[in-house]
Design a protein around this motif. Structure first.
Motif, PDB file in Angstrom:
ATOM      1  N   TYR A   1       0.821  -1.210   0.000  1.00 25.41           N
ATOM      2  CA  TYR A   1       0.000   0.000   0.000  1.00 25.41           C
ATOM      3  C   TYR A   1       0.857   1.264   0.000  1.00 25.41           C
ATOM      4  O   TYR A   1       0.482   2.284  -0.570  1.00 25.41           O
ATOM      5  N   VAL A   2       1.994   1.203   0.642  1.00 25.11           N
ATOM      6  CA  VAL A   2       2.854   2.375   0.738  1.00 25.11           C
ATOM      7  C   VAL A   2       3.627   2.594  -0.556  1.00 25.11           C
ATOM      8  O   VAL A   2       3.724   3.713  -1.059  1.00 25.11           O
ATOM      9  N   LEU A   3       4.194   1.534  -1.103  1.00 21.39           N
ATOM     10  CA  LEU A   3       5.028   1.661  -2.291  1.00 21.39           C
ATOM     11  C   LEU A   3       4.201   1.491  -3.560  1.00 21.39           C
ATOM     12  O   LEU A   3       4.475   0.631  -4.388  1.00 21.39           O
ATOM     13  N   ASN A   4       3.225   2.350  -3.753  1.00 25.77           N
ATOM     14  CA  ASN A   4       2.432   2.288  -4.970  1.00 25.77           C
ATOM     15  C   ASN A   4       3.191   2.973  -6.107  1.00 25.77           C
ATOM     16  O   ASN A   4       4.251   3.545  -5.920  1.00 25.77           O
ATOM     17  N   ASP A   5       2.633   2.938  -7.303  1.00 23.56           N
ATOM     18  CA  ASP A   5       3.338   3.412  -8.489  1.00 23.56           C
ATOM     19  C   ASP A   5       3.713   4.893  -8.419  1.00 23.56           C
ATOM     20  O   ASP A   5       4.841   5.266  -8.728  1.00 23.56           O
ATOM     21  N   HIS A   6       2.799   5.729  -7.985  1.00 21.32           N
ATOM     22  CA  HIS A   6       3.058   7.165  -7.964  1.00 21.32           C
ATOM     23  C   HIS A   6       4.145   7.521  -6.949  1.00 21.32           C
ATOM     24  O   HIS A   6       5.000   8.357  -7.218  1.00 21.32           O
ATOM     25  N   PHE A   7       4.129   6.887  -5.808  1.00 21.44           N
ATOM     26  CA  PHE A   7       5.130   7.158  -4.782  1.00 21.44           C
ATOM     27  C   PHE A   7       6.522   6.771  -5.273  1.00 21.44           C
ATOM     28  O   PHE A   7       7.488   7.498  -5.059  1.00 21.44           O
ATOM     29  N   VAL A   8       6.628   5.650  -5.951  1.00 16.86           N
ATOM     30  CA  VAL A   8       7.924   5.194  -6.455  1.00 16.86           C
ATOM     31  C   VAL A   8       8.444   6.148  -7.522  1.00 16.86           C
ATOM     32  O   VAL A   8       9.638   6.468  -7.543  1.00 16.86           O
ATOM     33  N   ILE A   9       7.583   6.630  -8.393  1.00  8.39           N
ATOM     34  CA  ILE A   9       8.011   7.567  -9.438  1.00  8.39           C
ATOM     35  C   ILE A   9       8.475   8.888  -8.820  1.00  8.39           C
ATOM     36  O   ILE A   9       9.502   9.442  -9.215  1.00  8.39           O
ATOM     37  N   VAL A  10       7.746   9.387  -7.843  1.00  5.89           N
ATOM     38  CA  VAL A  10       8.145  10.625  -7.162  1.00  5.89           C
ATOM     39  C   VAL A  10       9.491  10.436  -6.470  1.00  5.89           C
ATOM     40  O   VAL A  10      10.369  11.307  -6.536  1.00  5.89           O
ATOM     41  N   CYS A  11       9.676   9.307  -5.798  1.00  9.25           N
ATOM     42  CA  CYS A  11      10.955   9.037  -5.127  1.00  9.25           C
ATOM     43  C   CYS A  11      12.095   8.944  -6.120  1.00  9.25           C
ATOM     44  O   CYS A  11      13.207   9.406  -5.840  1.00  9.25           O
ATOM     45  N   LEU A  12      11.857   8.363  -7.284  1.00  6.73           N
ATOM     46  CA  LEU A  12      12.890   8.255  -8.315  1.00  6.73           C
ATOM     47  C   LEU A  12      13.337   9.635  -8.778  1.00  6.73           C
ATOM     48  O   LEU A  12      14.544   9.917  -8.860  1.00  6.73           O
ATOM     49  N   PHE A  13      12.385  10.520  -9.061  1.00  4.30           N
ATOM     50  CA  PHE A  13      12.740  11.873  -9.480  1.00  4.30           C
ATOM     51  C   PHE A  13      13.407  12.654  -8.346  1.00  4.30           C
ATOM     52  O   PHE A  13      14.333  13.430  -8.580  1.00  4.30           O
ATOM     53  N   LEU A  14      12.953  12.454  -7.116  1.00  7.38           N
ATOM     54  CA  LEU A  14      13.548  13.145  -5.974  1.00  7.38           C
ATOM     55  C   LEU A  14      14.999  12.733  -5.764  1.00  7.38           C
ATOM     56  O   LEU A  14      15.869  13.578  -5.551  1.00  7.38           O
ATOM     57  N   VAL A  15      15.270  11.446  -5.834  1.00  2.00           N
ATOM     58  CA  VAL A  15      16.646  10.967  -5.671  1.00  2.00           C
ATOM     59  C   VAL A  15      17.525  11.486  -6.803  1.00  2.00           C
ATOM     60  O   VAL A  15      18.674  11.890  -6.574  1.00  2.00           O
ATOM     61  N   GLY A  16      17.012  11.504  -8.021  1.00  2.81           N
ATOM     62  CA  GLY A  16      17.773  12.042  -9.150  1.00  2.81           C
ATOM     63  C   GLY A  16      18.084  13.519  -8.981  1.00  2.81           C
ATOM     64  O   GLY A  16      19.212  13.958  -9.236  1.00  2.81           O
ATOM     65  N   ALA A  17      17.101  14.285  -8.532  1.00  3.17           N
ATOM     66  CA  ALA A  17      17.308  15.718  -8.328  1.00  3.17           C
ATOM     67  C   ALA A  17      18.301  15.974  -7.199  1.00  3.17           C
ATOM     68  O   ALA A  17      19.175  16.845  -7.318  1.00  3.17           O
ATOM     69  N   LEU A  18      18.181  15.221  -6.121  1.00  4.70           N
ATOM     70  CA  LEU A  18      19.129  15.390  -5.017  1.00  4.70           C
ATOM     71  C   LEU A  18      20.544  15.006  -5.432  1.00  4.70           C
ATOM     72  O   LEU A  18      21.521  15.650  -5.031  1.00  4.70           O
ATOM     73  N   GLY A  19      20.683  13.976  -6.235  1.00  4.12           N
ATOM     74  CA  GLY A  19      22.003  13.586  -6.743  1.00  4.12           C
ATOM     75  C   GLY A  19      22.609  14.661  -7.620  1.00  4.12           C
ATOM     76  O   GLY A  19      23.813  14.948  -7.541  1.00  4.12           O
ATOM     77  N   TYR A  20      21.786  15.271  -8.460  1.00  2.84           N
ATOM     78  CA  TYR A  20      22.278  16.346  -9.325  1.00  2.84           C
ATOM     79  C   TYR A  20      22.713  17.563  -8.504  1.00  2.84           C
ATOM     80  O   TYR A  20      23.785  18.132  -8.743  1.00  2.84           O
ATOM     81  N   VAL A  21      21.894  17.956  -7.536  1.00  4.83           N
ATOM     82  CA  VAL A  21      22.241  19.109  -6.679  1.00  4.83           C
ATOM     83  C   VAL A  21      23.512  18.825  -5.895  1.00  4.83           C
ATOM     84  O   VAL A  21      24.386  19.694  -5.754  1.00  4.83           O
ATOM     85  N   TYR A  22      23.651  17.605  -5.400  1.00  2.00           N
ATOM     86  CA  TYR A  22      24.848  17.241  -4.641  1.00  2.00           C
ATOM     87  C   TYR A  22      26.092  17.297  -5.522  1.00  2.00           C
ATOM     88  O   TYR A  22      27.130  17.821  -5.112  1.00  2.00           O
TER      89      TYR A  22
END
Length: 104
Positions: A23-44
């Protein structure tokens, strides 16, 4: 006896967590987390490029951050409220149980 109890408790705990993770790891949450991790990696990576060469405090900052991360979380003993009564005769064997809990 205590190793079997630990294995049973861990299996119950994992089964319970897997039931709720779907219930927690649904499709939309995983996609948002993927973009968030990518953005944080780029900023870092961009912020590392802007650091001066003689930035000597980086090691100390890393030590403080990683030491602070050690204190996040808690010991997962998976003990239940009735264990204080029923495991009292097995108090000497509880050391092995708690060792497995600490590793978990």
């Amino acid at each position: 006896m205590m190793n079997n109890l630990w294995k049973k408790r861990v299996a119950q705990h994992q089964k319970k967590m897997m039931r709720y993770l779907k219930y927690v790891l649904n499709d939309h949450f995983v996609i948002v987390c993927l973009f968030l991790v990518g953005a944080l990696g780029y900023v870092y990576s961009e912020s590392l490029k802007s650091l001066p060469e003689n930035f000597h405090y980086a090691k100390w900052i890393a030590v403080v951050v990683f030491t602070g991360m050690l204190f996040i979380g808690k010991l997962a003993t998976l003990l239940q409220s009735a264990d204080t009564v029923f495991l009292l005769p097995k108090e000497k064997e509880l050391k092995g149980y708690l060792h497995l809990a600490k590793r978990y």
